[in-house]
Design a protein around this motif. Sequence first.
Motif, mmCIF file in Angstrom:
data_model
loop_
_atom_site.group_PDB
_atom_site.id
_atom_site.type_symbol
_atom_site.label_atom_id
_atom_site.label_comp_id
_atom_site.label_asym_id
_atom_site.label_seq_id
_atom_site.Cartn_x
_atom_site.Cartn_y
_atom_site.Cartn_z
ATOM 1 N N GLU A 272 0.794 -1.300 0.080
ATOM 2 C CA GLU A 272 0.042 -0.049 -0.140
ATOM 3 C C GLU A 272 0.882 1.215 0.000
ATOM 4 O O GLU A 272 0.388 2.279 -0.563
ATOM 5 N N HIS B 50 0.570 -3.504 -7.814
ATOM 6 C CA HIS B 50 -0.846 -3.968 -7.720
ATOM 7 C C HIS B 50 -0.601 -5.514 -7.822
ATOM 8 O O HIS B 50 -1.675 -6.263 -7.029
ATOM 9 N N GLY C 38 -2.248 -7.569 -4.830
ATOM 10 C CA GLY C 38 -3.529 -8.613 -5.139
ATOM 11 C C GLY C 38 -3.186 -9.965 -4.655
ATOM 12 O O GLY C 38 -4.168 -10.628 -3.967
ATOM 13 N N LEU D 206 -3.636 -10.008 -0.796
ATOM 14 C CA LEU D 206 -4.791 -9.772 -0.336
ATOM 15 C C LEU D 206 -5.625 -11.247 -0.867
ATOM 16 O O LEU D 206 -6.728 -11.605 -0.019
ATOM 17 N N GLU E 228 -9.449 -11.820 0.929
ATOM 18 C CA GLU E 228 -10.188 -10.291 0.594
ATOM 19 C C GLU E 228 -10.229 -10.435 -0.997
ATOM 20 O O GLU E 228 -9.510 -9.702 -1.636
ATOM 21 N N ARG F 205 -11.087 -7.018 -3.214
ATOM 22 C CA ARG F 205 -9.984 -6.009 -3.454
ATOM 23 C C ARG F 205 -8.818 -6.736 -4.173
ATOM 24 O O ARG F 205 -8.067 -6.084 -4.910
ATOM 25 N N HIS G 98 -9.614 -6.316 -7.661
ATOM 26 C CA HIS G 98 -9.384 -4.980 -8.263
ATOM 27 C C HIS G 98 -7.974 -4.798 -8.627
ATOM 28 O O HIS G 98 -7.515 -4.218 -9.679
ATOM 29 N N HIS G 99 -7.178 -5.142 -7.653
ATOM 30 C CA HIS G 99 -5.509 -4.846 -7.865
ATOM 31 C C HIS G 99 -5.142 -5.537 -8.896
ATOM 32 O O HIS G 99 -4.222 -5.153 -9.808
#
Length: 388
Positions: A210, A223, A227, A230, A235, A238, A241-242
């Motif tokens: 992050e 990313h 990813g 996560l 998760e 999320r 998304h990444h």
Amino acid sequence: VLPFAGKSDGEQDFLANGISQDIITELSRQRDFLVIAPQSTVGYGSGAGEAGIAARDLDVRYILAGSVRRGGDQLRVAVQLIDASGDRCVWAERYDRLAQDVFDLQDEVVTRIIANIDAEVRAAERESAARKRPENLDAWELFHRGMWHAYRFTRDDHQLAQGHFERALELEPGFSLPYAGLAYVCLSAVTWHFTADVGQTLGAGIAQAEKALALDAGDAFSHVVLGRLLTFIGERPRAAHHLSMAIDLSPSFAQAYFGMAQLHFWSGRPREALHHIGQAVRLNPRDPLGSMFMTLQSFCHYWLDDFAAAEAAARRATALNARETWSRLGLAAALVALGRAEEARTVIAEARRMDQGLTVASFDAVVGQVPDDLRQRVYSALRQAGLS
């Protein structure tokens, strides 16, 4: 990117110009590459012999030269990537295709070239940094030296990688990639059982990733690392998304597709995972994570009850990286399913020699978010193969 050579007829000149322009456009999307604008390369010839002159005039290290030739319905595109600092060819390839649809052909060839440039330049930078004395490295080189160690997947190299990333941040605190490198070290520590506290290590890795994205939200590698971390903690929205952001930012980055494959696998969709693994392998068959590509492929086939394919993929993985244990777990599970438990016990004994802390519990600490039905099937097979 020098103008590609074509015969002096309209169609081949059009295609040669289109390919070189598209390569420049796509390379410009790689945030950590500086790519010279096409207007600045117009005055140079198209051959590899121009590389040294262009590199000196434009103050760049890498030159891409290429040519386009057509004979009947066949088209040949040849490319060379030249490291001007050592006057050596880093990579060369030839693409022979049917010239039926020129725009589809152009897209395919450009995608392949970009994937190879991205992979080969980064590999060359890692090797170059590995050859230099550590005290002579700048922050960029320290990052690549760190990745060189990180991709060796040993406990000692893991610690060296962390030190290089930390040193890079001492030199340039605002440089995002070393933070992503530190996040990758955490991911690697969990994957290869270098940490006793998986949850704490994953949390630390997420915090570092992050930080990297706070400094540069357009970096695909950051990313991907976030990813994947996560995904490990469950998760999934999320993570999706990444990983999607990584693919949008760098469509040729094989590890982004591997991350997406992991996410699909963790989500109970092995067929979709196999599709993304196929894309990763096609984009970079020599990726440092290539053995993990094959290992995940093995577990996907196992989940789909194609045990022969699972065995074959696991054996390809062990051939790519003889030092890693995950492929041997996939191989042992496949062998048990094929009724060859004695062979599986030999494989598990090899894995235990490489990682004395390897147990079903240590395996579960990493893959605990994978659907329970698959995990229990694999655990049962591994216990039959002698893993306690």
